[in-house]
Design a protein around this motif. Sequence first.
Motif, PDB file in Angstrom:
ATOM      1  N   GLN A  95       4.524   0.298  18.333  1.00  0.00           N
ATOM      2  CA  GLN A  95       4.535   0.147  19.786  1.00  0.00           C
ATOM      3  C   GLN A  95       3.146  -0.181  20.325  1.00  0.00           C
ATOM      4  O   GLN A  95       3.013  -0.846  21.359  1.00  0.00           O
ATOM      5  CB  GLN A  95       5.051   1.426  20.439  1.00  0.00           C
ATOM      6  N   ALA A  96       2.122   0.287  19.610  1.00  0.00           N
ATOM      7  CA  ALA A  96       0.741   0.001  20.012  1.00  0.00           C
ATOM      8  C   ALA A  96       0.275  -1.377  19.555  1.00  0.00           C
ATOM      9  O   ALA A  96      -0.868  -1.760  19.810  1.00  0.00           O
ATOM     10  CB  ALA A  96      -0.189   1.071  19.442  1.00  0.00           C
ATOM     11  N   GLY A  97       1.141  -2.118  18.856  1.00  0.00           N
ATOM     12  CA  GLY A  97       0.804  -3.484  18.449  1.00  0.00           C
ATOM     13  C   GLY A  97      -0.035  -3.584  17.196  1.00  0.00           C
ATOM     14  O   GLY A  97      -0.718  -4.595  16.978  1.00  0.00           O
ATOM     15  N   ILE A  98       0.018  -2.558  16.324  1.00  0.00           N
ATOM     16  CA  ILE A  98      -0.820  -2.542  15.119  1.00  0.00           C
ATOM     17  C   ILE A  98      -0.075  -3.214  13.971  1.00  0.00           C
ATOM     18  O   ILE A  98       0.893  -2.684  13.445  1.00  0.00           O
ATOM     19  CB  ILE A  98      -1.201  -1.092  14.739  1.00  0.00           C
ATOM     20  N   GLN A  99      -0.549  -4.403  13.603  1.00  0.00           N
ATOM     21  CA  GLN A  99       0.062  -5.200  12.532  1.00  0.00           C
ATOM     22  C   GLN A  99      -0.735  -4.998  11.249  1.00  0.00           C
ATOM     23  O   GLN A  99      -1.966  -5.086  11.240  1.00  0.00           O
ATOM     24  CB  GLN A  99       0.042  -6.677  12.898  1.00  0.00           C
ATOM     25  N   THR A 100      -0.023  -4.703  10.146  1.00  0.00           N
ATOM     26  CA  THR A 100      -0.693  -4.491   8.863  1.00  0.00           C
ATOM     27  C   THR A 100      -0.200  -5.499   7.826  1.00  0.00           C
ATOM     28  O   THR A 100       0.756  -6.238   8.055  1.00  0.00           O
ATOM     29  CB  THR A 100      -0.423  -3.070   8.320  1.00  0.00           C
ATOM     30  N   ASP A 101      -0.851  -5.466   6.665  1.00  0.00           N
ATOM     31  CA  ASP A 101      -0.325  -6.223   5.536  1.00  0.00           C
ATOM     32  C   ASP A 101       0.838  -5.449   4.928  1.00  0.00           C
ATOM     33  O   ASP A 101       1.290  -4.449   5.491  1.00  0.00           O
ATOM     34  CB  ASP A 101      -1.418  -6.531   4.510  1.00  0.00           C
ATOM     35  N   SER A 102       1.324  -5.895   3.789  1.00  0.00           N
ATOM     36  CA  SER A 102       2.546  -5.317   3.227  1.00  0.00           C
ATOM     37  C   SER A 102       2.304  -4.381   2.051  1.00  0.00           C
ATOM     38  O   SER A 102       3.226  -4.098   1.283  1.00  0.00           O
ATOM     39  CB  SER A 102       3.489  -6.452   2.791  1.00  0.00           C
ATOM     40  N   VAL A 103       1.067  -3.879   1.890  1.00  0.00           N
ATOM     41  CA  VAL A 103       0.777  -2.927   0.820  1.00  0.00           C
ATOM     42  C   VAL A 103       1.170  -1.535   1.312  1.00  0.00           C
ATOM     43  O   VAL A 103       0.350  -0.770   1.822  1.00  0.00           O
ATOM     44  CB  VAL A 103      -0.698  -2.973   0.399  1.00  0.00           C
ATOM     45  N   LEU A 104       2.456  -1.212   1.187  1.00  0.00           N
ATOM     46  CA  LEU A 104       2.970   0.042   1.734  1.00  0.00           C
ATOM     47  C   LEU A 104       2.310   1.240   1.075  1.00  0.00           C
ATOM     48  O   LEU A 104       2.027   1.240  -0.118  1.00  0.00           O
ATOM     49  CB  LEU A 104       4.488   0.100   1.561  1.00  0.00           C
ATOM     50  N   GLY A 105       2.049   2.254   1.880  1.00  0.00           N
ATOM     51  CA  GLY A 105       1.377   3.450   1.387  1.00  0.00           C
ATOM     52  C   GLY A 105      -0.125   3.393   1.491  1.00  0.00           C
ATOM     53  O   GLY A 105      -0.790   4.433   1.524  1.00  0.00           O
ATOM     54  N   GLU A 160      -7.284  -7.023  -9.470  1.00  0.00           N
ATOM     55  CA  GLU A 160      -5.946  -6.425  -9.411  1.00  0.00           C
ATOM     56  C   GLU A 160      -5.971  -5.147  -8.573  1.00  0.00           C
ATOM     57  O   GLU A 160      -5.086  -4.907  -7.749  1.00  0.00           O
ATOM     58  CB  GLU A 160      -5.435  -6.119 -10.813  1.00  0.00           C
ATOM     59  N   LEU A 161      -6.976  -4.312  -8.790  1.00  0.00           N
ATOM     60  CA  LEU A 161      -7.087  -3.081  -8.012  1.00  0.00           C
ATOM     61  C   LEU A 161      -7.264  -3.394  -6.529  1.00  0.00           C
ATOM     62  O   LEU A 161      -6.623  -2.777  -5.669  1.00  0.00           O
ATOM     63  CB  LEU A 161      -8.267  -2.241  -8.509  1.00  0.00           C
ATOM     64  N   ALA A 162      -8.121  -4.356  -6.232  1.00  0.00           N
ATOM     65  CA  ALA A 162      -8.388  -4.708  -4.838  1.00  0.00           C
ATOM     66  C   ALA A 162      -7.138  -5.228  -4.138  1.00  0.00           C
ATOM     67  O   ALA A 162      -6.900  -4.931  -2.959  1.00  0.00           O
ATOM     68  CB  ALA A 162      -9.503  -5.742  -4.762  1.00  0.00           C
ATOM     69  N   SER A 163      -6.316  -5.989  -4.858  1.00  0.00           N
ATOM     70  CA  SER A 163      -5.114  -6.556  -4.248  1.00  0.00           C
ATOM     71  C   SER A 163      -4.119  -5.471  -3.848  1.00  0.00           C
ATOM     72  O   SER A 163      -3.289  -5.668  -2.968  1.00  0.00           O
ATOM     73  CB  SER A 163      -4.445  -7.547  -5.207  1.00  0.00           C
ATOM     74  N   ARG A 164      -4.236  -4.296  -4.505  1.00  0.00           N
ATOM     75  CA  ARG A 164      -3.348  -3.168  -4.185  1.00  0.00           C
ATOM     76  C   ARG A 164      -4.088  -2.093  -3.380  1.00  0.00           C
ATOM     77  O   ARG A 164      -3.564  -0.995  -3.173  1.00  0.00           O
ATOM     78  CB  ARG A 164      -2.796  -2.564  -5.481  1.00  0.00           C
ATOM     79  N   HIS A 165      -5.301  -2.390  -2.956  1.00  0.00           N
ATOM     80  CA  HIS A 165      -6.119  -1.485  -2.160  1.00  0.00           C
ATOM     81  C   HIS A 165      -6.395  -0.172  -2.886  1.00  0.00           C
ATOM     82  O   HIS A 165      -6.427   0.891  -2.280  1.00  0.00           O
ATOM     83  CB  HIS A 165      -5.469  -1.205  -0.796  1.00  0.00           C
ATOM     84  N   ILE A 166      -6.598  -0.262  -4.188  1.00  0.00           N
ATOM     85  CA  ILE A 166      -6.935   0.912  -4.986  1.00  0.00           C
ATOM     86  C   ILE A 166      -8.442   0.931  -5.221  1.00  0.00           C
ATOM     87  O   ILE A 166      -9.010  -0.042  -5.711  1.00  0.00           O
ATOM     88  CB  ILE A 166      -6.207   0.908  -6.342  1.00  0.00           C
TER      89      ILE A 166
END
Length: 408
Positions: A99-109, A282-288
């Motif tokens: 509702q606040a308009g916060i759009q994220t990428d699709s790396v859930l979690g 690979e780690l960076a692409s998953r935000h690890i």
Amino acid sequence: MSTIVQKFGGTSVGSTERIKRMAEKVIQEKKKGHDVVVVVSAMGKTTDTLVKFVSDITTKPSKRERDMLLSTGEQLTISLFAMALQQRGVEAISFTGWQAGIQTDSVLGNAHIESIDTRRIRSELDHGKVVVVAGFQGVTVDGDISTLGRGGSDITAAALAAALKADRCDIFTDVDGVYTSDPRFVPKASKITSLSYEDMKNLAVMGADVLHPRAVKHAKRFGIPLYIKSSFENVTGTLIHGKVKQNEASPVTGITFEKAIHRVDIFDCDDVEEFRESFMCELASRHIQGDVYTQSCRNTLSVLIKEEDLQEVLFILEKGKDRWKYSRIEERSNLSKVSVIGRNLKGRPEIKIRVCRMLLENAVKVKLIGESSISVTAVMEKRDVQSAVECLHTGLGLDYKNKIMASM
């Protein structure tokens, strides 16, 4: 009219009484004529309780459904906080992340914020309302609820402050500022009253829990001052802003630590440097976040990761075994890491030498030691972490002399 963002962590809003007390802090800023946006975490241990519910149901939860569940913790807090303000005669409205308009990428979690559409927030501010936003969450381009990972409410607050071009962002927490180490763990830690964005980011990346490194990144990009302050005491906190003059005689900013880490060793790599670069991507692409070290004498790669990332890292390694051509992997638990944080530490080899000597003199058995431009990091068994942090803090001259340490 200036805009202020105020963020309240889980301890700060851990009960309805505390929510009412924090609402008074918002009202104080509103009375000064500021527009106020509030970002809140889930109450107390609510998120831990929700995580326990997940583990009671399944060992392999869907990331989408897990995020759906975890996002409800903040939804509870925002509604109560808005009602607390309304009870005091202050107009307020609560928004979830989407509702606040916060759009994220699709790396859930562990999603990253990509953009924020502030039109709805601005409209409500223009009507004189306080806007209360759920931290830690957003929405993907596919319309799925996403969470930002541990400490995500810090990120929400700083990102909103940047998007709204706020005058400052106040982070209320259960400690009264940034210290040379965690004061709950190191009684002689000194408070730092002023830090640069870069120094704060270095501390946060290497384990300081007081602020998420991505929050610092958002604030730095748009020059938003961050003020870390106590929710419960009226004392001087820590201001994080642009460049702060560094004490050249003391290149060390602080000591950080992570009590529970895993070490994964990958043996007999064909090309250890090429493997390292590819694996880090690979780690960076998953935000690890992982500390990756090469041991060329044995063609071995060593990776230090958080406990919650272990299974995903093992999955990445298994999936890429044919491409990376390693012989075997070993994982080790019951480890901690301690890091000395500063600037240009590779140019100060005496720091690493002193660290090694102090740990040896205090009978701390080091399993691995590595260095970068910002840190010297030692890995040890969990039982040694208290001794290691205290001896390094004292030996590197960081113990407090006064209640508040001079700015670095």
